[in-house]
Design an enzyme around this catalytic site. Sequence first.
Site, PDB file in Angstrom:
ATOM      1  CB  SER A 166       5.969  -4.842  55.123  1.00  0.00           C
ATOM      2  OG  SER A 166       6.583  -3.976  54.028  1.00  0.00           O
TER       3      SER A 166
ATOM      4  NE  ARG B 248      18.554  -5.613   3.319  1.00  0.00           N
ATOM      5  CZ  ARG B 248      17.210  -5.547   3.318  1.00  0.00           C
ATOM      6  NH1 ARG B 248      16.555  -6.183   2.566  1.00  0.00           N
ATOM      7  NH2 ARG B 248      16.780  -4.344   4.007  1.00  0.00           N
TER       8      ARG B 248
ATOM      9  CE  LYS C 219      17.761  -5.973   7.611  1.00  0.00           C
ATOM     10  NZ  LYS C 219      19.156  -5.602   7.573  1.00  0.00           N
TER      11      LYS C 219
ATOM     12  CG  MET D 152      25.327  -6.169  13.367  1.00  0.00           C
ATOM     13  SD  MET D 152      24.889  -7.785  13.542  1.00  0.00           S
ATOM     14  CE  MET D 152      23.093  -7.734  13.235  1.00  0.00           C
TER      15      MET D 152
ATOM     16  N   GLY E 249      20.835  -0.094  12.323  1.00  0.00           N
ATOM     17  CA  GLY E 249      22.254   0.277  11.902  1.00  0.00           C
ATOM     18  C   GLY E 249      23.237  -0.360  12.636  1.00  0.00           C
TER      19      GLY E 249
ATOM     20  CE1 TYR F 255       2.566  -2.940  50.927  1.00  0.00           C
ATOM     21  CE2 TYR F 255       0.780  -4.339  51.939  1.00  0.00           C
ATOM     22  CZ  TYR F 255       2.020  -3.683  52.084  1.00  0.00           C
ATOM     23  OH  TYR F 255       2.594  -3.536  53.334  1.00  0.00           O
TER      24      TYR F 255
ATOM     25  CB  CYS G 191       8.032  -1.606  51.647  1.00  0.00           C
ATOM     26  SG  CYS G 191       9.150  -2.165  53.053  1.00  0.00           S
TER      27      CYS G 191
ATOM     28  CG  HIS H 173      22.239   6.336  13.311  1.00  0.00           C
ATOM     29  ND1 HIS H 173      22.632   7.102  14.430  1.00  0.00           N
ATOM     30  CD2 HIS H 173      22.202   5.020  13.405  1.00  0.00           C
ATOM     31  CE1 HIS H 173      22.990   5.893  15.330  1.00  0.00           C
ATOM     32  NE2 HIS H 173      22.858   4.788  14.713  1.00  0.00           N
TER      33      HIS H 173
ATOM     34  NE  ARG I 124      13.363  -1.874  11.412  1.00  0.00           N
ATOM     35  CZ  ARG I 124      14.871  -1.356  11.372  1.00  0.00           C
ATOM     36  NH1 ARG I 124      15.528  -2.308  11.455  1.00  0.00           N
ATOM     37  NH2 ARG I 124      14.842   0.016  10.939  1.00  0.00           N
TER      38      ARG I 124
HETATM   39  P1  ADP Z   1      19.587  -2.036   8.281  1.00  0.00           P
HETATM   40  O1  ADP Z   1      19.470  -3.339   8.845  1.00  0.00           O
HETATM   41  O2  ADP Z   1      20.681  -1.056   8.628  1.00  0.00           O
HETATM   42  O3  ADP Z   1      18.198  -1.304   7.935  1.00  0.00           O
HETATM   43  P2  ADP Z   1      19.445  -3.062   5.320  1.00  0.00           P
HETATM   44  O4  ADP Z   1      19.896  -4.343   5.164  1.00  0.00           O
HETATM   45  O5  ADP Z   1      17.999  -2.732   5.607  1.00  0.00           O
HETATM   46  O6  ADP Z   1      20.164  -2.310   6.828  1.00  0.00           O
HETATM   47  O7  ADP Z   1      20.100  -2.272   4.260  1.00  0.00           O
HETATM   48  C1  ADP Z   1      19.929  -0.852   4.254  1.00  0.00           C
HETATM   49  C2  ADP Z   1      19.265  -0.151   3.291  1.00  0.00           C
HETATM   50  O8  ADP Z   1      19.894  -0.843   2.057  1.00  0.00           O
HETATM   51  C3  ADP Z   1      17.865  -0.840   2.851  1.00  0.00           C
HETATM   52  O9  ADP Z   1      17.029   0.230   3.668  1.00  0.00           O
HETATM   53  C4  ADP Z   1      17.760  -0.626   1.385  1.00  0.00           C
HETATM   54  O10 ADP Z   1      17.193   0.771   0.907  1.00  0.00           O
HETATM   55  C5  ADP Z   1      19.106  -0.890   0.621  1.00  0.00           C
HETATM   56  N1  ADP Z   1      18.949  -2.291   0.208  1.00  0.00           N
HETATM   57  C6  ADP Z   1      19.171  -3.410   0.846  1.00  0.00           C
HETATM   58  N2  ADP Z   1      19.015  -4.583   0.054  1.00  0.00           N
HETATM   59  C7  ADP Z   1      18.761  -3.904  -1.099  1.00  0.00           C
HETATM   60  C8  ADP Z   1      18.191  -4.486  -2.281  1.00  0.00           C
HETATM   61  N3  ADP Z   1      18.319  -5.876  -2.659  1.00  0.00           N
HETATM   62  N4  ADP Z   1      18.029  -3.713  -3.317  1.00  0.00           N
HETATM   63  C9  ADP Z   1      18.022  -2.409  -3.156  1.00  0.00           C
HETATM   64  N5  ADP Z   1      18.192  -1.802  -2.028  1.00  0.00           N
HETATM   65  C10 ADP Z   1      18.494  -2.586  -0.972  1.00  0.00           C
HETATM   66 MG    MG Z   2      16.733  -1.674   7.020  1.00  0.00          MG
END
Ligand code: ADP
Ligand code: MG
Length: 906
Positions: free
Chosen positions: A797, A98, A27, A109, A107, A884, A864, A489, A371
Site C-alpha cells: 500500500s 465585449r 463568446k 471583464m 462578469g 485500489y 492510502c 451576479h 454558452r
Molecule cells: P458578460 O461577458 O459580462 O456577459 P457581455 O459582453 O455579454 O458581458 O455583455 C453584457 C450584456 O450587454 C449582454 O448580456 C447584452 O445584454 C448586452 N449587449 C452586449 N452586446 C450587445 C449588443 N451588440 N446589442 C445589445 N446588447 C448588447
Molecule cells: Mg454576457
Amino acid sequence: MSNKFIYVFGPSKTEGAADMKNLLGGKGANLAEMCRLGISVPPGLTISTEACTVYTEQGAQSIQKLIEADVKQGMAFVEKEMGKKFGDAADPLLVSVRSGSRASMPGMMDTILNLGLNDEAVAGLANKSGNERFAWDSYRRFIQMYGDVVMGLKPESKEDHDPFEVIIDEIKEKQGVELDTDLSTADLKQMVNEFKAMIRTRLGREFPNDPWEQLWGAVMAVFQSWNNDRAVYYRQMNDIPGSWGTAVNIQSMVFGNLGQNSGTGVAFTRDAASGEDIFNGEFLINAQGEDVVAGIRTPQQITLEGSRRWAELALVSEADRAAKFPSLEEIMPAIYKELLKTETALENHYKDMQDIEFTIQEGKLWMLQTRSAKRTGAALVRTSVEMLKQGLIDEKTALLRVAPDRLNELLHPVFDGQAIKKARLIASGLPASPGAATGQIVFFADEAEEWVAQGKDVILVRQETSPEDLRGMVVAKGILTARGGMTSHAAVVARGMGKCCVSGAGSVRVDPKARTMTVDGVVYKEGDWVSLDGSTGKVYEGKVPTKDAELSGDFGTLMELADRYKRLAIRANADTPEDAKVARNFGAVGIGLCRTEHMFFEGDRIKSVREMILSQDEAGRRKALAKLLPMQRGDFEGLFLEMDGLPVTIRLLDPPLHEFLPHDEAGQTAMAKEMGVSYDNIKHRVDDLHESNPMMGHRGCRLGISYPEITEMQARAIIEAALNAKAKGRDVKVEIMIPLVTTVREFNAQAKVIRDTIAAVFKERGVEISYLLGTMIETPRGALVADSIGKQAEFFSFGTNDLTQMTLGFSRDDIGKFLPFYLRDGMYEQDPFQSIDQKGVGLLVKMAVEKGRAVRTGIKLGVCGEHGGDPASIDFFHRVGLDYVSCSPFRVPIARLAAAQAAISN
Ligand code: ADP
Ligand code: MG
Ligand code: MG
C-alpha cells in the site's frame, strides 16, 4: 501564431465556429456558431486572443498598428450588413465592445455598449428612431460604461458610491422618481452634461467625441481588463492560465431600450440550481445590457410557470404578479415562442445546458450569447443523468461532464428539519444557490476575508454583489443580497462555486456605512449570526443546526454508472466503526487504512499508552500493553463486524512516540502518580525520548523492532477480533500492514513476530482464518528495493504522504512557509501533498509496482495517502495499474467518479 487577427460574423459571411474557442474566445466562437445555425445575431467581428497576447507583450501601439487595417475592413463589413455607417451623424452604426476568453469568466471583464455615440450622432439617432428619450438614454449609458471601464472613474473608496450612480440618484431625487425608466428626456440630457462635467473635473480632459478614438480606447481596455485584479484572481481560482488572453468582440448594437415592445433578458435551458429540465430566465422591458443581472429593477420571469413559482417565493399575490410582473410568455407570446424554439435548438445543438442572453428590439428577437451554463453540483449531476436518459448524450459524456470535486456540494449537510421549524424566519429571498449556511454578518468583501482569516464563519450581506466582491464570496459560508434575481451576479457566481446564496431578499435594508441590516424594524449588526437556506431562499436568525445530506436518485444513478466504467476499486481510510459505516454507505469496498494509534487517544487509554512508553523495561511495557489489548481487540471487532465481507487493512503502530507523551508539568505529575514513580523520573524519561526530527525518528516498524511486544499485542488484538467476528457469522478479510519499511529485513523481523503470535492464537482457540501480511511502500528506499520486499510481502500500500515528504525532502508540517512562493513562481504547479508529483514521486510508485508484480503475480497494490481522493492523482494511479485507492469516507463518491473518468479517458 497566424497573421489573421479578425474574424467577422453575420448573415452573409461568418468566419468563426464553435470549435474555435481558443482563438475567438467562448463568446466569439458561439456568436459565430449561432450565425451558422441561422439564428438572428447582430453582425460583428472578433479580434482574436492572439492579439491580446501581442498587446500584453508589446503594448497598445504595436497591436493597433498590426490590426488597424483589418479592423477597418471588418467594420466596413458590419456597416454593409447593417446599412449604417460608423461615425455617421445622421444614422450612426453603434457597436458594443465585449470581452470573451476561452473559458467563461462571467462578469470578470468589461463590456461597453452604444459605442459610436457623440453629441452629433445622438441627435441623428433621436431623429432616425423617432425616439429622443431612447437616444439620450443610450448616450448616458455609453458615457457611464466608457467612463468606468476605459477612463477608470470608479468609486473613491469602498463605502463610496459609483460617481455616475451618485449623479443619477441626485437627478432622480430632484425629479421625485424611483426608476431609471421614469426619467424624462430632459433629465437624461442633464445627466449626460453632468457626467461629462464630472469627467472633466476629475480627469482634466474631455470625453472623447471621435468614434474611432472611442473604439480603440475600448478595445485596449478589454485587453487590459484581462489583467485586472479580479480577472487575475478568478483565473487563479479556476486554474486558467494567464497566457490564454481574451478576444474582443465588436458587435452592432440592438436596442432593448426602445420602449415598451423592447427589452432584454437572460435565460437557462434548465434550472441552474436544481438541474430540473425547465426553461427559465428573467427579462426587463425597456432596458439594456446588464440591467437584468445588475439587480437595478426587479426582473420579470420568462415563463408563466416560472413567474408563478417566483411570485410564491417573493410573496406576491397572483393579481399583483399578473399586473406588475407578468411573464414574457403572457405579454409577448410570439417572441416567447421563438425564444423557446431557439433555446431548444441551442441545447440540442450543443448537447448541453445553455445560458443565453437576448434582446428584443421593437418586437424582434436577437440572440447575443450562448454558452454552457454554470450550475450547482446537484444540477450538474441531474442534468447529466437526465440528458443521458433523454438520449442527448452517451454514458461516457454523462460521466465526464461532472467534475468529481463538484460532488462535494451534494455531500454537504442541510438544515435539520426539526430545527428549521423552531428557527425564527426573518426574511425570504430567491433560492439562488442551494446549501445550508450559518455565519456572522459582514458587509464588505475584504472584511469577509479578514474575518475568515481569524477563523470565523461569515455570511456576506450586500445590496447586490459585483465582480469586486468575488474574494469575499469565495471565503463566505453564504451570500445574502437584498436586490437581484436568479440571474443576478451573486446568484450566477454562487452557483458556479457551489456556494449557498439567497438573492433579492426585498425586505432586507442594507446600510453598509452603518454596517447594519434592517428587516421589519429589527436591526442586525455586523457580527450577528444568521442562517441561510439556499434551497428555499429563507433567512433565519441565529445558528440553525444541520444534518447530513441524503444520497439517492440521480446521484445514485451516476454512481452506479461510474462503477460500471471504473477499474480501480475504492476503499476508505477509516479508524472507527462509525467511519466505516459512512464509508460503506458512500460505496467503499473495503478499508484501505485503519490507523491503530487513533484509538489510543480515546478516554483513559492514553494513560496506558503513556505507561507503556514511559516504562523502563519490557516487563513494564507488557503490563501496560495487557491493559490495551482488550480495548484494541474491541475496536477491531467493531470494524470487522461493520465491514462484513470486505477487506480491512490494519496498519501497526506508526507515529513517533513523543506524540503520545505528556509535555507539561501537570501531565507529567499525573503520570508519575499513575505509575507510582517520582515526577523527576518521568520528566527525565520524557526528555530522553525527545527527538530532533521525529518524522524520521523512532516511528513506524522501528517501534516494533525495538519493542516487539507492541507488535505482538497488536497482532493478537487483530486476530482475536477477527475470530470473534467470524464466530458471530461475519465474513472477515484481514490485511495486516507493516509501516515505514526500508529493507526486507525489517519486514521479515516484524512478519515473524506477527506470524508466531497468530499461530499461537489459532492454537489457543482451535480455529484458523486466512489473512494477508503486507507492507506500506512509503520510503524511497522501500520503493527502490520493492522487488526484494515483494517476495515476502503479500500486498503493497503506497503511503504517498510519507513518500512525498521523503522524496522531496519537504516536511509536510512546515510546507506552509514556502509552498505559497513555490506555487507563485511555478516551481511546482500544485501542492505535491494534495496532487501527486507524477514525475518524481510517481516514478517511484511506478517502479515499485513493476518490481512488485515481477516477483509476485497477483500482488495486491493500493494507495492510502491523501492522494487517494484526488482526481488527478487517481488518474495517475489508474494509469500505473494499481488495484485500489483508499481515501477519506467523504471522498469515496468523488474517487468513484474520478476512477470512472480515468478509465474512460485513458
Ligand atoms: P458578460 O461577458 O459580462 O456577459 P457581455 O459582453 O455579454 O458581458 O455583455 C453584457 C450584456 O450587454 C449582454 O448580456 C447584452 O445584454 C448586452 N449587449 C452586449 N452586446 C450587445 C449588443 N451588440 N446589442 C445589445 N446588447 C448588447
Ligand atoms: Mg454576457
Ligand atoms: Mg506513513
